[in-house]
Design an enzyme around this catalytic site. Structure first.
Site, PDB file in Angstrom:
ATOM      1  N   ILE A 132      49.170  41.797  40.568  1.00  0.00           N
ATOM      2  CA  ILE A 132      49.005  42.333  41.908  1.00  0.00           C
ATOM      3  C   ILE A 132      47.840  43.326  41.912  1.00  0.00           C
ATOM      4  O   ILE A 132      47.820  44.274  41.113  1.00  0.00           O
ATOM      5  CB  ILE A 132      50.284  43.033  42.399  1.00  0.00           C
ATOM      6  CG1 ILE A 132      51.486  42.074  42.308  1.00  0.00           C
ATOM      7  CG2 ILE A 132      50.092  43.524  43.828  1.00  0.00           C
ATOM      8  CD1 ILE A 132      51.345  40.807  43.120  1.00  0.00           C
ATOM      9  N   LYS A 133      46.890  43.107  42.800  1.00  0.00           N
ATOM     10  CA  LYS A 133      45.739  43.995  42.916  1.00  0.00           C
ATOM     11  C   LYS A 133      46.092  45.170  43.834  1.00  0.00           C
ATOM     12  O   LYS A 133      46.494  44.971  44.970  1.00  0.00           O
ATOM     13  CB  LYS A 133      44.528  43.235  43.449  1.00  0.00           C
ATOM     14  CG  LYS A 133      44.044  42.135  42.513  1.00  0.00           C
ATOM     15  CD  LYS A 133      42.905  41.341  43.127  1.00  0.00           C
ATOM     16  CE  LYS A 133      41.642  42.158  43.256  1.00  0.00           C
ATOM     17  NZ  LYS A 133      40.497  41.325  43.729  1.00  0.00           N
TER      18      LYS A 133
END
Length: 227
Positions: free
Chosen positions: A85-86
């Protein structure tokens, strides 16, 4: 070094995944919207192309940590596989990275412009940081040097976080971050293709073929069945 495609274009990802030793795909909201397709089906198509084993990076949209965490959990449940997840390196983003680390959800801290941002994100539990090389250059900075400083600080403090350099304009920048010790890079399709392109290589290949045909004849265009 990790080699990651920075794109959400299905055709490009299929082609590059077939020809190059890529380790995964990075996306962001801008890249996603360019494809003009529903969000989740597009990501699931990307996952089916690259397999569950390769890395897929997807960015959250919310500004506050609690909502970022909710989006991260949702994406993990819906997409699965080797997912990261960015999270942007705002104060709320750092808080979210800490919480996601406790939940066992892997993260990439994005929009990195300084070594200190990267260091704080790594201490918070990010698995990757993504310094924006060309964007740093555009702000009269030195993107390659920032990557070098981040790598050196991670080594000095024995942090397991890896540097996935991003935002490139040309292959020279890519070469520079490689020498600076980046653990990986994420590049667009055109930059990725250009990493193996050279006009002299092409001319060499043509000369090999011409020399072959001069000796074996125009009809002999393969080493198979050559007497």
């Amino acid at each position: 070094m990790l080699l990651v495609i920075d794109s959400a274009n299905i055709e490009s990802i299929q082609e590059l995944n077939e020809f190059f030793p890529v380790d995964g795909v990075t996306t962001n909201p801008t890249i996603i919207t360019k494809e003009k397709r529903p969000f989740l089906p597009l990501l699931k198509d990307i996952r089916s192309i690259i397999s569950k084993e390769k890395m897929l990076f997807v960015q959250v949209l919310q500004e506050y940590a609690e909502e970022m965490v909710k989006e991260a959990v949702y994406l993990k449940e819906e997409i699965g596989g080797n997912l990261y997840i960015k999270i942007p390196v705002t104060a709320e983003g750092i808080k979210a990275i800490k919480q996601l680390k406790q939940q066992g959800i892997r993260t990439l801290a994005t929009a990195i412009y300084t070594p200190m941002q990267a260091l704080v994100a790594a201490k918070a539990g990010a698995d990757f940081v993504a310094p924006y090389v060309n964007r740093i250059d555009n702000l009269a900075g030195d993107g390659v040097q920032v990557v070098r400083d981040i790598v050196e600080s991670f080594d000095r403090y024995q942090l397991s976080c890896q540097v996935l350099a991003a935002s490139f304009k040309n292959t020279q920048q890519v070469h520079g971050v490689g020498l600076a010790g980046a653990h990986g890079l994420t590049v667009g399709p055109e930059i990725l293709k250009s990493l193996v392109e050279h006009p002299v290589t092409e001319s060499n290949v043509k000369q090999f073929v011409e020399n072959w045909k001069l000796f074996y004849g125009e009809s002999c265009n393969s080493v198979i069945h050559t007497q």
